[in-house]
Design a protein around this motif. Structure first.
Motif, PDB file in Angstrom:
ATOM      1  N   TYR A 214       0.826  -1.206   0.000  1.00 11.53           N
ATOM      2  CA  TYR A 214       0.000   0.000   0.000  1.00 11.53           C
ATOM      3  C   TYR A 214       0.863   1.260   0.000  1.00 11.53           C
ATOM      4  O   TYR A 214       0.572   2.233  -0.708  1.00 11.53           O
ATOM      5  N   VAL A 215       1.955   1.238   0.780  1.00 12.95           N
ATOM      6  CA  VAL A 215       2.876   2.382   0.799  1.00 12.95           C
ATOM      7  C   VAL A 215       3.476   2.603  -0.584  1.00 12.95           C
ATOM      8  O   VAL A 215       3.600   3.746  -1.063  1.00 12.95           O
ATOM      9  N   GLY A 216       3.868   1.498  -1.256  1.00 17.84           N
ATOM     10  CA  GLY A 216       4.437   1.633  -2.599  1.00 17.84           C
ATOM     11  C   GLY A 216       3.464   2.265  -3.574  1.00 17.84           C
ATOM     12  O   GLY A 216       3.855   3.125  -4.399  1.00 17.84           O
ATOM     13  N   LEU A 217       2.204   1.890  -3.504  1.00 17.86           N
ATOM     14  CA  LEU A 217       1.201   2.490  -4.390  1.00 17.86           C
ATOM     15  C   LEU A 217       1.044   3.987  -4.122  1.00 17.86           C
ATOM     16  O   LEU A 217       0.931   4.797  -5.067  1.00 17.86           O
ATOM     17  N   LEU A 218       1.055   4.386  -2.852  1.00 15.61           N
ATOM     18  CA  LEU A 218       0.922   5.808  -2.533  1.00 15.61           C
ATOM     19  C   LEU A 218       2.134   6.611  -3.014  1.00 15.61           C
ATOM     20  O   LEU A 218       1.996   7.744  -3.488  1.00 15.61           O
ATOM     21  N   ILE A 219       3.334   6.022  -2.884  1.00 19.08           N
ATOM     22  CA  ILE A 219       4.535   6.732  -3.353  1.00 19.08           C
ATOM     23  C   ILE A 219       4.494   6.911  -4.868  1.00 19.08           C
ATOM     24  O   ILE A 219       4.826   7.994  -5.400  1.00 19.08           O
ATOM     25  N   LEU A 220       4.073   5.863  -5.592  1.00 12.34           N
ATOM     26  CA  LEU A 220       3.960   6.000  -7.054  1.00 12.34           C
ATOM     27  C   LEU A 220       2.920   7.052  -7.433  1.00 12.34           C
ATOM     28  O   LEU A 220       3.105   7.809  -8.402  1.00 12.34           O
ATOM     29  N   ARG A 221       1.851   7.135  -6.679  1.00 12.10           N
ATOM     30  CA  ARG A 221       0.801   8.106  -7.001  1.00 12.10           C
ATOM     31  C   ARG A 221       1.212   9.536  -6.698  1.00 12.10           C
ATOM     32  O   ARG A 221       0.898  10.460  -7.464  1.00 12.10           O
ATOM     33  N   ASP A 222       1.934   9.744  -5.587  1.00 11.61           N
ATOM     34  CA  ASP A 222       2.208  11.102  -5.116  1.00 11.61           C
ATOM     35  C   ASP A 222       3.660  11.524  -5.280  1.00 11.61           C
ATOM     36  O   ASP A 222       4.072  12.565  -4.745  1.00 11.61           O
ATOM     37  N   ALA A 223       4.488  10.734  -6.023  1.00  3.93           N
ATOM     38  CA  ALA A 223       5.917  11.048  -6.107  1.00  3.93           C
ATOM     39  C   ALA A 223       6.171  12.432  -6.691  1.00  3.93           C
ATOM     40  O   ALA A 223       7.116  13.126  -6.291  1.00  3.93           O
ATOM     41  N   ASP A 224       5.338  12.873  -7.643  1.00  2.03           N
ATOM     42  CA  ASP A 224       5.569  14.180  -8.266  1.00  2.03           C
ATOM     43  C   ASP A 224       5.290  15.335  -7.317  1.00  2.03           C
ATOM     44  O   ASP A 224       5.655  16.478  -7.589  1.00  2.03           O
ATOM     45  N   ARG A 225       4.680  15.066  -6.168  1.00  3.06           N
ATOM     46  CA  ARG A 225       4.389  16.122  -5.203  1.00  3.06           C
ATOM     47  C   ARG A 225       5.402  16.151  -4.059  1.00  3.06           C
ATOM     48  O   ARG A 225       5.343  17.026  -3.200  1.00  3.06           O
ATOM     49  N   TYR A 226       6.321  15.177  -4.048  1.00  2.00           N
ATOM     50  CA  TYR A 226       7.310  15.112  -2.988  1.00  2.00           C
ATOM     51  C   TYR A 226       8.427  16.117  -3.233  1.00  2.00           C
ATOM     52  O   TYR A 226       8.779  16.419  -4.393  1.00  2.00           O
ATOM     53  N   ALA A 227       9.035  16.563  -2.135  1.00  2.00           N
ATOM     54  CA  ALA A 227      10.196  17.457  -2.251  1.00  2.00           C
ATOM     55  C   ALA A 227      11.422  16.678  -2.710  1.00  2.00           C
ATOM     56  O   ALA A 227      12.246  17.195  -3.483  1.00  2.00           O
ATOM     57  N   HIS A 228      11.603  15.449  -2.247  1.00  2.00           N
ATOM     58  CA  HIS A 228      12.750  14.611  -2.618  1.00  2.00           C
ATOM     59  C   HIS A 228      12.239  13.212  -2.963  1.00  2.00           C
ATOM     60  O   HIS A 228      12.319  12.288  -2.139  1.00  2.00           O
ATOM     61  N   PRO A 229      11.729  13.031  -4.157  1.00  3.07           N
ATOM     62  CA  PRO A 229      11.162  11.728  -4.504  1.00  3.07           C
ATOM     63  C   PRO A 229      12.187  10.604  -4.512  1.00  3.07           C
ATOM     64  O   PRO A 229      11.852   9.451  -4.221  1.00  3.07           O
ATOM     65  N   VAL A 230      13.461  10.921  -4.857  1.00  2.00           N
ATOM     66  CA  VAL A 230      14.486   9.870  -4.845  1.00  2.00           C
ATOM     67  C   VAL A 230      14.708   9.350  -3.425  1.00  2.00           C
ATOM     68  O   VAL A 230      14.841   8.147  -3.195  1.00  2.00           O
ATOM     69  N   VAL A 231      14.733  10.275  -2.460  1.00  2.00           N
ATOM     70  CA  VAL A 231      14.885   9.861  -1.058  1.00  2.00           C
ATOM     71  C   VAL A 231      13.703   8.990  -0.639  1.00  2.00           C
ATOM     72  O   VAL A 231      13.871   7.995   0.072  1.00  2.00           O
ATOM     73  N   ALA A 232      12.500   9.351  -1.098  1.00  2.98           N
ATOM     74  CA  ALA A 232      11.327   8.539  -0.772  1.00  2.98           C
ATOM     75  C   ALA A 232      11.468   7.132  -1.339  1.00  2.98           C
ATOM     76  O   ALA A 232      11.090   6.148  -0.700  1.00  2.98           O
ATOM     77  N   GLY A 233      12.038   7.027  -2.560  1.00  5.78           N
ATOM     78  CA  GLY A 233      12.271   5.711  -3.136  1.00  5.78           C
ATOM     79  C   GLY A 233      13.277   4.898  -2.337  1.00  5.78           C
ATOM     80  O   GLY A 233      13.103   3.686  -2.142  1.00  5.78           O
ATOM     81  N   VAL A 234      14.354   5.569  -1.877  1.00  5.79           N
ATOM     82  CA  VAL A 234      15.344   4.865  -1.050  1.00  5.79           C
ATOM     83  C   VAL A 234      14.700   4.373   0.259  1.00  5.79           C
ATOM     84  O   VAL A 234      14.949   3.257   0.720  1.00  5.79           O
ATOM     85  N   VAL A 235      13.868   5.238   0.846  1.00  5.46           N
ATOM     86  CA  VAL A 235      13.183   4.843   2.088  1.00  5.46           C
ATOM     87  C   VAL A 235      12.287   3.631   1.833  1.00  5.46           C
ATOM     88  O   VAL A 235      12.206   2.714   2.660  1.00  5.46           O
TER      89      VAL A 235
END
Length: 377
Positions: free
Chosen positions: A26-47
């Motif tokens: 579920y977390v992975g789906l939310l990150i894919l949906r909202d990645a363009d709104r993140y300040a550091h999407p690469v860091v979110a992917g690493v997390v």
């Protein structure tokens, strides 16, 4: 208290692992949906990769009882707290203020469930407070939804911890029941062997030497005593001797009557205790002793005593194979002042609010049935 491998807690640990993988998806789906709104999407992917690796690690660790200790539990909590602290920076305050869910979302409940399964309600509540407090500390603004999430963590810790303790308790009782069943079967096997050999020999010695004098008669008497002791042992009867009160003012009637068991008196009692108020138990035992004295005096001493626990009442039956009591003999004895049956037996039982039934057949024997209520009148 920990459960042994393969116990009832194993399905709970598996359920925790399944929950963590489902929460991670579920977390992975939310990150894919909202990645363009993140300040550091690469860091979110690493997390997200760290969360995946830790989910696999905990699934492996918690599946092995030897690893379910404090090191893994504390590390589990530390990883989740780290994800909570990094999340606001990776997502950005603006995205969070716009309503984007936090990075961990429901995955943060993993250590709460693990602590609850490992240690019950208290551990679950402690983990929920730590995780919920860290979540609240990273928020710029605390709203109703945030508080609701913390309360749900607390409820999960309490409920899962309670279920885990129930499972551990049920498993302990099951192991105890299995041990008792195995011990009972072994005792029954030994009882069959003893009955086919030792008891028959002792009974033969007692019968053949009962009427002899000197050392032969003494040997027969000792053989009879050992036969009675062995029969009581293999039947699981309580040992003879004083019966202490159990702290609630009650006595086990079986222990009081065990003193009367001998080579000539067979005692049959329930497998479980027969608790009675101490005065009732003592008086009923004394009345039984008086009945056995009559057997010893008039019926050659051979008697059978049966105890029946009927819930509201308890009945003790004393049966012999003597000459019986002629009709009217008891009334005649009372008129002559011989009040053994009238006072020692009927008087005691009547004072307890019970009843005495005497059934006698000439040349067949006599049965005295003593019935008393559980509470004295």
């Amino acid at each position: 208290m920990p459960s042994p491998p393969g116990g009832f807690e194993v399905p709970l640990w598996r359920a925790v692992a399944v929950f963590r993988f489902a929460a991670l998806a579920y977390v992975g789906l939310l990150i894919l949906r909202d990645a363009d709104r993140y300040a550091h999407p690469v860091v979110a992917g690493v997390v997200l990769l760290v969360m995946l690796g830790w989910t696999v690690t905990t699934a492996y660790g918690y599946a092995r009882p030897a690893l379910r200790g404090w090191p893994l539990l504390l590390a589990d909590l530390a990883v989740v707290l780290g994800v909570l602290l990094v999340g606001p920076w990776a997502q950005g305050r603006g995205a969070l203020a716009a309503g984007v869910p936090i990075l961990a979302v429901v995955w943060l409940a993993g250590p709460v469930l693990a602590w609850a399964v490992s240690g019950g309600r208290r551990r679950g509540v402690v983990a929920a407070l730590l995780v919920g407090g860290a979540d609240l500390a990273t928020r710029d603004r605390i709203g109703q939804s945030t508080l609701t999430g913390t309360i749900l963590l607390l409820l999960a810790g309490v409920v899962v911890g309670h279920v885990a303790r129930l499972a551990a308790t049920a498993e302990q009782r099951l192991h105890r029941a299995v041990e008792l069943e195995a011990a009972t079967r072994e005792r029954e096997r030994l009882a069959r062997d003893i009955h086919d050999s030792v008891l028959q020999v002792l009974a033969l010695v007692q019968r053949r030497g009962a009427h002899l004098d000197g050392e032969a008669g003494e040997l027969a008497r000792l053989a009879g005593e050992q036969e009675a002791a062995l029969r009581a042992l293999i039947a699981g009867a309580p040992p003879p001797g004083p019966a202490p009160e159990d702290g609630t003012g009650t006595l086990d009637l079986r222990a009081l009557l065990a003193r009367y068991a001998s080579a000539t008196v067979s005692l049959s009692t329930p497998a479980t205790a027969v608790p009675l108020p101490a005065p009732v138990a003592r008086e009923l035992a004394a009345a039984t002793g008086a009945a056995l004295e009559n057997v010893a005096r008039h019926a050659a001493g051979r008697a059978w005593v049966l105890v029946e626990d009927e819930g509201e009442t308890v009945t003790v039956s004393v049966r012999d194979e003597g000459p019986g009591i002629p009709a009217g003999r008891l009334d005649e004895a009372a008129r002559q002042g011989r009040l053994g049956v009238a006072q020692s037996i009927r008087g005691r039982v009547a004072d307890l609010g019970g009843a005495v039934s005497i059934t006698s057949t000439p040349d067949v024997g006599t049965e005295v049935e003593l019935t008393v209520p559980r509470a004295a009148r």
